[in-house]
Write a protein that holds these residues in place. Structure first.
Motif, PDB file in Angstrom:
ATOM      1  N   THR A  37      43.511  38.388  39.041  1.00  0.00           N
ATOM      2  CA  THR A  37      42.381  37.525  40.258  1.00  0.00           C
ATOM      3  C   THR A  37      41.192  37.863  40.199  1.00  0.00           C
ATOM      4  O   THR A  37      40.714  38.875  40.563  1.00  0.00           O
ATOM      5  N   GLN A  39      36.997  35.675  39.881  1.00  0.00           N
ATOM      6  CA  GLN A  39      36.223  34.379  39.655  1.00  0.00           C
ATOM      7  C   GLN A  39      35.797  34.206  38.235  1.00  0.00           C
ATOM      8  O   GLN A  39      35.306  35.274  37.845  1.00  0.00           O
ATOM      9  N   GLN A 153      36.192  27.392  39.361  1.00  0.00           N
ATOM     10  CA  GLN A 153      37.600  27.526  39.695  1.00  0.00           C
ATOM     11  C   GLN A 153      38.194  27.031  38.687  1.00  0.00           C
ATOM     12  O   GLN A 153      38.370  25.731  38.431  1.00  0.00           O
TER      13      GLN A 153
END
Length: 162
Positions: A37, A39, A153
């Motif tokens: 997890t 970015q 993303q």
């Protein structure tokens, strides 16, 4: 005497009882993925560059690599898809088109994202264990980008072909 010993032995023998059960389980056919997890961010060192276009690798991933692990016990063909949409600000204005984000799989050729799901890996049959597929990202700047924070993303999907 033999009859007496046999009778005594049978009388002292513990009672024996048995039961059997059928143990059953169903292992579902599956294709699964796991990713860290995080970015995907780009640190623009030495900005502005000497010339445009300029490419900057992802900076917050370990070595610029996003490890994606895939498990499949399914027969047949399955694929891993990557989708990188256009980068927009919170108001929805376009900051960067997806085509300025580059990616490569397992150290291969650099490819351009295009905003749609793209097949990045395909395999036939089970993986046997968790299979690691390494995705790397880079950002191409043309010189006309607005200042600000840019975060990518990426959507990764595992799909079994019918």
């Amino acid at each position: 005497m033999r009859a007496l010993l046999a009778g005594l032995f049978l009388g002292l023998a513990p009672a024996l009882a048995q039961a059997t059960w059928i143990l059953q389980t169903l292992i579902p056919e599956t294709v699964a993925i796991r990713t860290p997890t995080t970015q995907i961010a780009f640190e623009l060192k030495d900005y502005p560059p000497k010339a445009f276009p300029a490419t900057y690798p992802a900076s917050n991933l370990e070595g610029g690599v996003l490890p994606v692990q895939v498990f499949s016990n399914a027969p047949g063909v399955w694929s891993l898809l990557l989708q990188i949409p256009d980068l927009k600000d919170p108001g929805g204005a376009l900051l960067l088109p997806a085509r300025q984000v580059l990616y490569r799989v397992n150290g291969g050729l650099w490819l351009r994202a295009d905003g749609t799901p793209q097949i990045v890996y395909t395999q036939t049959g089970p993986t046997g264990d968790w299979l690691e597929i390494r995705l790397e990202f880079a950002l191409e700047l043309l010189g006309n980008e607005r200042p600000g924070t840019y975060v990518v993303q990426a959507l990764v999907t595992a799909l079994r072909q019918p």
